[in-house]
Design an enzyme around this catalytic site. Structure first.
Site, PDB file in Angstrom:
ATOM      1  N   PRO A   5      -4.786  10.837  11.060  1.00  0.00           N
ATOM      2  CA  PRO A   5      -4.937   9.505  11.706  1.00  0.00           C
ATOM      3  C   PRO A   5      -6.127   8.904  11.638  1.00  0.00           C
ATOM      4  CG  PRO A   5      -4.161  10.986  13.447  1.00  0.00           C
ATOM      5  CD  PRO A   5      -4.521  11.933  11.888  1.00  0.00           C
ATOM      6  N   ASP A  37     -11.433   2.962   3.142  1.00  0.00           N
ATOM      7  CA  ASP A  37     -10.020   2.167   3.364  1.00  0.00           C
ATOM      8  C   ASP A  37      -9.940   0.983   3.675  1.00  0.00           C
ATOM      9  OD1 ASP A  37      -9.417   4.901   2.977  1.00  0.00           O
ATOM     10  OD2 ASP A  37      -9.798   5.759   4.995  1.00  0.00           O
ATOM     11  N   GLU A  38     -10.497   0.105   3.340  1.00  0.00           N
ATOM     12  CA  GLU A  38     -10.707  -1.365   3.374  1.00  0.00           C
ATOM     13  C   GLU A  38      -9.138  -2.064   2.522  1.00  0.00           C
ATOM     14  OE1 GLU A  38     -13.302   0.137   2.331  1.00  0.00           O
ATOM     15  OE2 GLU A  38     -14.906   0.020   3.855  1.00  0.00           O
ATOM     16  N   GLY A  39      -9.088  -1.521   1.590  1.00  0.00           N
ATOM     17  CA  GLY A  39      -8.128  -1.874   0.812  1.00  0.00           C
ATOM     18  C   GLY A  39      -8.657  -2.334  -0.758  1.00  0.00           C
ATOM     19  N   LYS A  40      -9.670  -1.326  -0.767  1.00  0.00           N
ATOM     20  CA  LYS A  40     -10.337  -1.708  -2.365  1.00  0.00           C
ATOM     21  C   LYS A  40      -9.381  -1.632  -3.450  1.00  0.00           C
ATOM     22  CE  LYS A  40     -13.208   1.619  -1.257  1.00  0.00           C
ATOM     23  NZ  LYS A  40     -12.896   2.142   0.387  1.00  0.00           N
ATOM     24  N   ARG A  93     -29.575  20.838  -9.787  1.00  0.00           N
ATOM     25  CA  ARG A  93     -29.463  21.106 -11.366  1.00  0.00           C
ATOM     26  C   ARG A  93     -28.979  22.255 -11.553  1.00  0.00           C
ATOM     27  NH1 ARG A  93     -35.675  19.925 -10.879  1.00  0.00           N
ATOM     28  NH2 ARG A  93     -35.168  20.628  -9.111  1.00  0.00           N
ATOM     29  N   THR A 144     -20.773  10.452   3.168  1.00  0.00           N
ATOM     30  CA  THR A 144     -20.392  11.150   2.043  1.00  0.00           C
ATOM     31  C   THR A 144     -21.614  11.563   1.334  1.00  0.00           C
ATOM     32  OG1 THR A 144     -18.868  11.434   0.170  1.00  0.00           O
ATOM     33  CG2 THR A 144     -19.780   9.250   0.500  1.00  0.00           C
ATOM     34  N   GLY A 166      -8.965   7.569  -1.545  1.00  0.00           N
ATOM     35  CA  GLY A 166      -7.474   7.522  -1.666  1.00  0.00           C
ATOM     36  C   GLY A 166      -7.279   6.036  -1.765  1.00  0.00           C
ATOM     37  N   HIS A 167      -6.929   5.332  -2.855  1.00  0.00           N
ATOM     38  CA  HIS A 167      -6.657   4.004  -3.066  1.00  0.00           C
ATOM     39  C   HIS A 167      -5.223   3.736  -3.326  1.00  0.00           C
ATOM     40  CE1 HIS A 167     -11.376   3.877  -4.484  1.00  0.00           C
ATOM     41  NE2 HIS A 167     -11.127   4.461  -3.371  1.00  0.00           N
ATOM     42  N   GLN A 211     -15.257   4.914  -1.125  1.00  0.00           N
ATOM     43  CA  GLN A 211     -15.997   5.130   0.233  1.00  0.00           C
ATOM     44  C   GLN A 211     -16.441   3.630   0.650  1.00  0.00           C
ATOM     45  OE1 GLN A 211     -16.973   7.801  -1.907  1.00  0.00           O
ATOM     46  NE2 GLN A 211     -14.908   8.650  -1.402  1.00  0.00           N
ATOM     47  N   LYS A 255      -5.880  -7.167   5.488  1.00  0.00           N
ATOM     48  CA  LYS A 255      -5.157  -6.678   6.698  1.00  0.00           C
ATOM     49  C   LYS A 255      -5.385  -7.462   7.757  1.00  0.00           C
ATOM     50  CE  LYS A 255      -3.973  -2.287   6.443  1.00  0.00           C
ATOM     51  NZ  LYS A 255      -3.892  -0.665   6.566  1.00  0.00           N
ATOM     52  N   ILE A 256      -5.573  -8.830   7.700  1.00  0.00           N
ATOM     53  CA  ILE A 256      -5.639  -9.757   8.939  1.00  0.00           C
ATOM     54  C   ILE A 256      -4.144 -10.103   9.326  1.00  0.00           C
ATOM     55  CG2 ILE A 256      -5.348 -11.978   7.301  1.00  0.00           C
ATOM     56  CD1 ILE A 256      -7.730 -12.048   9.905  1.00  0.00           C
TER      57      ILE A 256
HETATM   58  P1  GDP Z   1      -9.317   1.739   0.080  1.00  0.00           P
HETATM   59  O1  GDP Z   1      -9.346   3.277   0.003  1.00  0.00           O
HETATM   60  O2  GDP Z   1     -10.265   0.936   0.361  1.00  0.00           O
HETATM   61  O3  GDP Z   1      -8.373   1.683  -1.487  1.00  0.00           O
HETATM   62  O4  GDP Z   1      -7.866   1.487   1.070  1.00  0.00           O
HETATM   63  P2  GDP Z   1      -6.575   2.588   1.193  1.00  0.00           P
HETATM   64  O5  GDP Z   1      -5.625   2.307  -0.161  1.00  0.00           O
HETATM   65  O6  GDP Z   1      -7.098   3.988   1.549  1.00  0.00           O
HETATM   66  O7  GDP Z   1      -6.104   1.767   2.494  1.00  0.00           O
HETATM   67  C1  GDP Z   1      -5.736   0.467   2.728  1.00  0.00           C
HETATM   68  C2  GDP Z   1      -4.167   0.211   3.103  1.00  0.00           C
HETATM   69  O8  GDP Z   1      -3.862  -0.985   3.476  1.00  0.00           O
HETATM   70  C3  GDP Z   1      -3.173   0.721   2.220  1.00  0.00           C
HETATM   71  O9  GDP Z   1      -2.074   1.534   2.734  1.00  0.00           O
HETATM   72  C4  GDP Z   1      -3.052  -0.576   1.580  1.00  0.00           C
HETATM   73  O10 GDP Z   1      -1.520  -0.647   0.807  1.00  0.00           O
HETATM   74  C5  GDP Z   1      -2.887  -1.350   2.618  1.00  0.00           C
HETATM   75  N1  GDP Z   1      -3.466  -2.774   2.814  1.00  0.00           N
HETATM   76  C6  GDP Z   1      -4.100  -3.511   1.914  1.00  0.00           C
HETATM   77  N2  GDP Z   1      -4.293  -4.562   2.033  1.00  0.00           N
HETATM   78  C7  GDP Z   1      -3.413  -5.051   3.105  1.00  0.00           C
HETATM   79  C8  GDP Z   1      -3.261  -6.173   3.783  1.00  0.00           C
HETATM   80  O11 GDP Z   1      -3.812  -7.374   3.580  1.00  0.00           O
HETATM   81  N3  GDP Z   1      -2.157  -6.067   4.791  1.00  0.00           N
HETATM   82  C9  GDP Z   1      -1.707  -4.781   5.219  1.00  0.00           C
HETATM   83  N4  GDP Z   1      -0.754  -5.009   6.132  1.00  0.00           N
HETATM   84  N5  GDP Z   1      -1.829  -3.570   4.476  1.00  0.00           N
HETATM   85  C10 GDP Z   1      -2.669  -3.673   3.616  1.00  0.00           C
HETATM   86  P1  IMO Z   2     -11.905   5.537   0.132  1.00  0.00           P
HETATM   87  O1  IMO Z   2     -12.454   5.505  -1.098  1.00  0.00           O
HETATM   88  C1  IMO Z   2     -12.542   6.895   4.396  1.00  0.00           C
HETATM   89  C2  IMO Z   2     -15.222  10.441   4.829  1.00  0.00           C
HETATM   90  C3  IMO Z   2     -14.533  11.684   5.368  1.00  0.00           C
HETATM   91  C4  IMO Z   2     -15.793  12.143   6.067  1.00  0.00           C
HETATM   92  C5  IMO Z   2     -17.248  11.752   5.202  1.00  0.00           C
HETATM   93  C6  IMO Z   2     -17.537  12.826   4.327  1.00  0.00           C
HETATM   94  O2  IMO Z   2     -10.285   5.970   0.146  1.00  0.00           O
HETATM   95  O3  IMO Z   2     -12.209   4.539   1.289  1.00  0.00           O
HETATM   96  P2  IMO Z   2     -16.494  13.810   2.003  1.00  0.00           P
HETATM   97  O4  IMO Z   2     -15.216  14.643   1.650  1.00  0.00           O
HETATM   98  O5  IMO Z   2     -16.624  12.646   1.099  1.00  0.00           O
HETATM   99  O6  IMO Z   2     -17.743  14.947   1.877  1.00  0.00           O
HETATM  100  O7  IMO Z   2     -16.331  13.662   3.613  1.00  0.00           O
HETATM  101  O8  IMO Z   2     -16.579  10.742   4.451  1.00  0.00           O
HETATM  102  N1  IMO Z   2     -14.360   9.816   3.602  1.00  0.00           N
HETATM  103  C7  IMO Z   2     -13.660   8.661   3.582  1.00  0.00           C
HETATM  104  N2  IMO Z   2     -13.032   8.121   4.813  1.00  0.00           N
HETATM  105  N3  IMO Z   2     -11.997   6.631   3.080  1.00  0.00           N
HETATM  106  C8  IMO Z   2     -12.641   7.329   2.145  1.00  0.00           C
HETATM  107  O9  IMO Z   2     -12.499   6.963   0.601  1.00  0.00           O
HETATM  108  C9  IMO Z   2     -13.427   8.421   2.457  1.00  0.00           C
HETATM  109  N4  IMO Z   2     -13.886   9.388   1.702  1.00  0.00           N
HETATM  110  C10 IMO Z   2     -14.857  10.258   2.360  1.00  0.00           C
HETATM  111  O10 IMO Z   2     -13.442  11.374   6.101  1.00  0.00           O
HETATM  112  O11 IMO Z   2     -15.950  11.547   7.178  1.00  0.00           O
HETATM  113 MG    MG Z   3      -8.520   5.091   0.983  1.00  0.00          MG
END
Ligand code: GDP
Ligand code: IMO
Ligand code: MG
Length: 427
Positions: free
Chosen positions: A303, A13-16, A142, A238, A40-41, A223, A330-331
């Site tokens: 959360p 969830d870094e914002g990939k 397998r 994962t 979830g991207h 991830q 997200k700085i």
């Molecule tokens: P991913 O799983 O790495 O693709 O990240 P997620 O989409 O799950 O979570 C990142 C969240 O931060 C999303 O809601 C994005 O819309 C949001 N986001 C990404 N970059 C930024 C940023 O620079 N600032 C802010 N405020 N939100 C951001």
């Molecule tokens: P993105 O691509 C954050 C976490 C789950 C759990 C562990 C194992 O959006 O960054 P799993 O269902 O993969 O067997 O769960 O990994 N997890 C994530 N946490 N972002 C994700 O994906 C994740 N995908 C799995 O919360 O701790």
């Molecule tokens: Mg995500």
């Protein structure tokens, strides 16, 4: 050849998704190489939000052919829903292709994920309950199903008969759950086969031919490093390899294809699910970061646990991925916090280290060693030039570069495609 990799450098969830979308317009191909719909991207274009789980985040760029690669595990029901949702919005998915080698998440994998987590009770992993672990387990035992098995449906039917008997035994005898009906599954998968068949390709050939032709290919990770099956906080990880090493096995390319390896780093830390988290916060800062940063899971809505930036984790991610560039996201969320602690070491049994220990107990008892930075108050979302950032924000960013010995090429200052400060051109 130009192979670009985007991976997560913390706990996901870094914002990939945002970064893949930003680079997507310059790519000929975007290839997901591991994970499934545990991901979830989120991509925001002109204020319109799209959350992608299985579709590569390049899907919103018409020029990039998007491939769900061999290392991905696909829940076909979710995939078809995702395709349908985009098509209903008038967005084309004609450029989406699926590797014949990708594995199928079967309905019993999801059930077994749920039942196993229930059984683990207080020791649960906190999975997304999407069947990821059981599907990868079957792959390695397998007894998994691959997308290409759908093409030979008689073989699929025969194999399912045997496998389902075994899986139903597990569900009923081990967990006291409800068995799956063979005929219903066959009926469902006959439809899935028809829907997916036109998109199935030999992605290994397509991607390697494209590399030979000097096309731009972006390999999209899900991830992140700390969730890696080998190097994360096992067992709270994962079931795949979200690092650059996973690109070779998961996308079917050799290491020479990886020219630019981009690690996405959130300016603070978050984690979803259970497991140790050295810089975790339980005070008003956790609440502030969670509400300002909208830190709720895009897949499960949980959360996210929030904490200060842990540079021990990021430094290790640089090492293991061979990161050539960092993207800091997200700085903007940190604006208004007076003092920003950054973790630069772990104290374990009186000794200080920057390495991530293998033992879960060591990691769980590690105390963070912090370096403190002054914060800034100015709104930075509109800034597009690094020089215009508040001095304290620049100091915070420069320290990340210095500590990790990796250059920052892009700073994201908001969720929209446009909210970026480009420091070095990535493509
Ligand atoms: P991913 O799983 O790495 O693709 O990240 P997620 O989409 O799950 O979570 C990142 C969240 O931060 C999303 O809601 C994005 O819309 C949001 N986001 C990404 N970059 C930024 C940023 O620079 N600032 C802010 N405020 N939100 C951001
Ligand atoms: P993105 O691509 C954050 C976490 C789950 C759990 C562990 C194992 O959006 O960054 P799993 O269902 O993969 O067997 O769960 O990994 N997890 C994530 N946490 N972002 C994700 O994906 C994740 N995908 C799995 O919360 O701790
Ligand atoms: Mg995500």
């Amino acid at each position: 050849m130009a192979g670009f990799v985007v991976v997560g450098s913390q706990w996901g969830d870094e914002g990939k998704g945002k970064i893949v979308d930003v680079l997507g317009s310059k790519m000929d191909y975007v290839v997901r190489f591991q994970g499934g719909n545990n991901a979830g991207h989120t991509v925001i274009v002109n204020g319109e939000k799209t959350v992608l789980h299985l579709l590569p985040s390049g899907i919103l760029s018409d020029n990039a052919t998007c491939i769900i690669g061999p290392g991905v595990v696909i829940d076909p029901f979710v995939l078809l829903k995702e395709i349908d949702a985009l098509e209903k919005r008038g967005l084309s998915t004609q450029h989406l292709k699926i590797s014949d080698r990708a594995h199928l998440i079967m309905p019993y994998h999801i059930k077994l994920d749920e039942l196993h987590e229930q059984k683990l009770a207080q020791n649960k992993i906190g999975t997304t309950k999407r069947g990821i672990g059981p599907c990868y387990a079957d792959k390695y035992t397998r007894i998994g199903f691959r997308i290409c098995d759908l093409k030979d449906f008689e073989y699929f039917k025969e194999k399912l008969k045997q496998t389902l008997a075994f899986k139903n035994d597990q569900i009923v005898k081990l967990y006291n759950g409800e068995p799956f009906d063979y005929d219903t599954l066959i009926e469902q998968f006959a439809k899935i086969k028809e829907a997916l068949l036109p998109r199935i390709i030999d992605s290994v050939k397509v991607v390697n031919d494209a590399l030979k032709e000097n096309k731009n290919i972006l390999f999209e990770g899900a991830q992140a490093y700390m969730l890696d099956i080998n190097y994360g906080s096992y067992p709270y990880v994962t079931s795949s390899s979200p690092t650059s090493a996973g690109v070779c096995s998961g996308a079917g390319v050799n290491p020479k294809a990886l020219d630019c390896i981009i690690g996405v780093v959130k300016a603070y830390s978050t984690r979803v699910g259970e497991g140790p988290f050295v810089t975790e916060l339980f005070d008003e800062f956790a609440e502030k970061i969670r509400s300002v940063g909208h830190e709720f899971g895009s897949t499960t809505g949980r959360p996210r646990r929030c904490g200060w930036l842990d540079l021990c984790v990021v430094k290790q991610a640089c090492l293991l991925n061979g990161l050539t560039d960092l993207v800091i996201t997200k700085i903007d969320v940190l604006t208004g916090i007076d003092t920003l602690p950054v973790c630069i070491g772990y104290e374990i049994d009186g000794a200080i280290t920057t390495s991530i220990p293998a033992s879960l107990n060591d990691l769980a008892q590690a105390k963070p060693v912090y370096k403190y930075f002054d914060g800034w108050k100015e709104d930075i979302c509109h800034i597009r030039d690094f020089k215009e950032l508040p001095e304290n924000c620049k100091t915070y960013l420069k320290f990340i570069e210095e500590f990790t010995e990796t250059r920052i090429s892009l700073v994201s200052v908001g969720p929209d495609r446009e909210n970026n400060i480009i420091i070095h051109d990535l493509v």
